[in-house]
Design an enzyme around this catalytic site. Structure first.
Site, PDB file in Angstrom:
ATOM      1  CD  GLU A  44     -10.623 -38.935 -11.921  1.00 19.17           C
ATOM      2  OE1 GLU A  44      -9.932 -39.325 -10.965  1.00 19.17           O
ATOM      3  OE2 GLU A  44     -10.854 -37.723 -12.158  1.00 19.17           O
ATOM      4  CG  ASP A  55      -9.822 -41.283  -3.284  1.00 25.39           C
ATOM      5  OD1 ASP A  55      -9.655 -40.388  -4.130  1.00 25.39           O
ATOM      6  OD2 ASP A  55      -9.749 -42.496  -3.542  1.00 25.39           O
TER       7      ASP A  55
END
Length: 261
Positions: A44, A55
């Protein structure tokens, strides 16, 4: 069946998908190559963004380092074209970033560009399912799997819709929290993966908070594999050389291989 799905279905061991923030260190492509050689089933690739919704602090630090080095989405993506790997790449980004890669063509141009540089999958977590039909259709046309996320908060009907719409694999969030290292695997991780696996023939991969080998093994009791990100990015932002991070990927691979598929 997408190239990404075919590759993951053919794996005989629990799946391992490391996360790498593009541009986080000057030799970040060496990390991508090293992760592939260490046994990753897919990799990824994150793109730096100033306002991520999922995030956590570690990945945000990695993004800041990449941006501070002048990293921008389009040039970083183009660097991936230098790679010749037998491991599929999956780009993770946000809708606003996707719109900037080819500003005159929007998300459609972004998907075309991913296909042109050999990327096999894409994750855009802030694009709502209800607004994603055109995006998913275009992704299918150009051969890029549109991976969708299933969260523990989703009821069975919602999980079923997500599983039906996803391509490549279904990405299960272990908990209703942003990415980051955790002391323990969330109690919702296995239950969510178990529910989704009962609804789809796609591989089901658990991420968010997979911080140790023990977490990965526990998650794979129900999921087909795991994504590991913050533990690797924390090593990099703290100054570890790429070789040490590759060794960490290899340690996860050995542990998962020891239990078989």
């Amino acid at each position: 069946m997408s190239v990404l799905e075919r590759r993951l279905r053919d794996a005989r061991e629990p799946l391992l998908i490391p996360y790498v923030m593009a541009g986080v260190v000057p030799d970040w492509l060496d990390l991508v190559r090293g992760a592939a050689e260490a046994g990753a089933d897919a990799i990824e690739i994150g793109l730096p963004f100033s306002d991520p919704m999922l995030d956590g602090p570690t990945v945000q630090r990695a993004a800041a380092l990449a941006a501070g080095r002048g990293g921008r989405p389009r040039p970083l993506l183009d660097e991936l074209a230098e790679l010749d790997l037998d491991v599929p790449l999956v780009v993770m980004t946000y809708a606003n970033v996707a719109m900037t890669v080819t500003p005159d063509r929007g998300v459609s141009g972004f998907l075309d560009h991913l296909a042109a540089i050999g990327v096999r999958g894409v994750i855009v977590p802030d694009l709502p399912l209800e607004e994603s039909a055109e995006y998913r259709a275009r992704a299918a046309e150009v051969g890029v799997a549109a991976v969708l996320l299933a969260a523990p908060s989703c009821d069975d009907d919602r999980c079923r819709e997500i599983a039906r719409a996803s391509s490549g694999f279904v990405y299960c969030m272990s908990s209703m929290r942003i990415t980051g290292e955790r002391a323990d695997l969330a109690t919702t991780a296995r239950e969510t993966a178990r529910r989704v696996k009962g609804m789809t023939g796609l591989p089901v991969v658990t991420g968010f908070g997979i911080s140790t080998v023990e977490h990965a093994l526990e998650a794979c009791a129900d999921a087909d594999g795991v994504v590991i990100g913050s533990v690797l990015m924390r090593m990099l932002v703290d100054g570890a050389p790429v070789a040490d991070v590759v060794d960490e990927v290899a340690a996860f691979r050995r542990a998962l291989s020891s239990v078989g598929g």
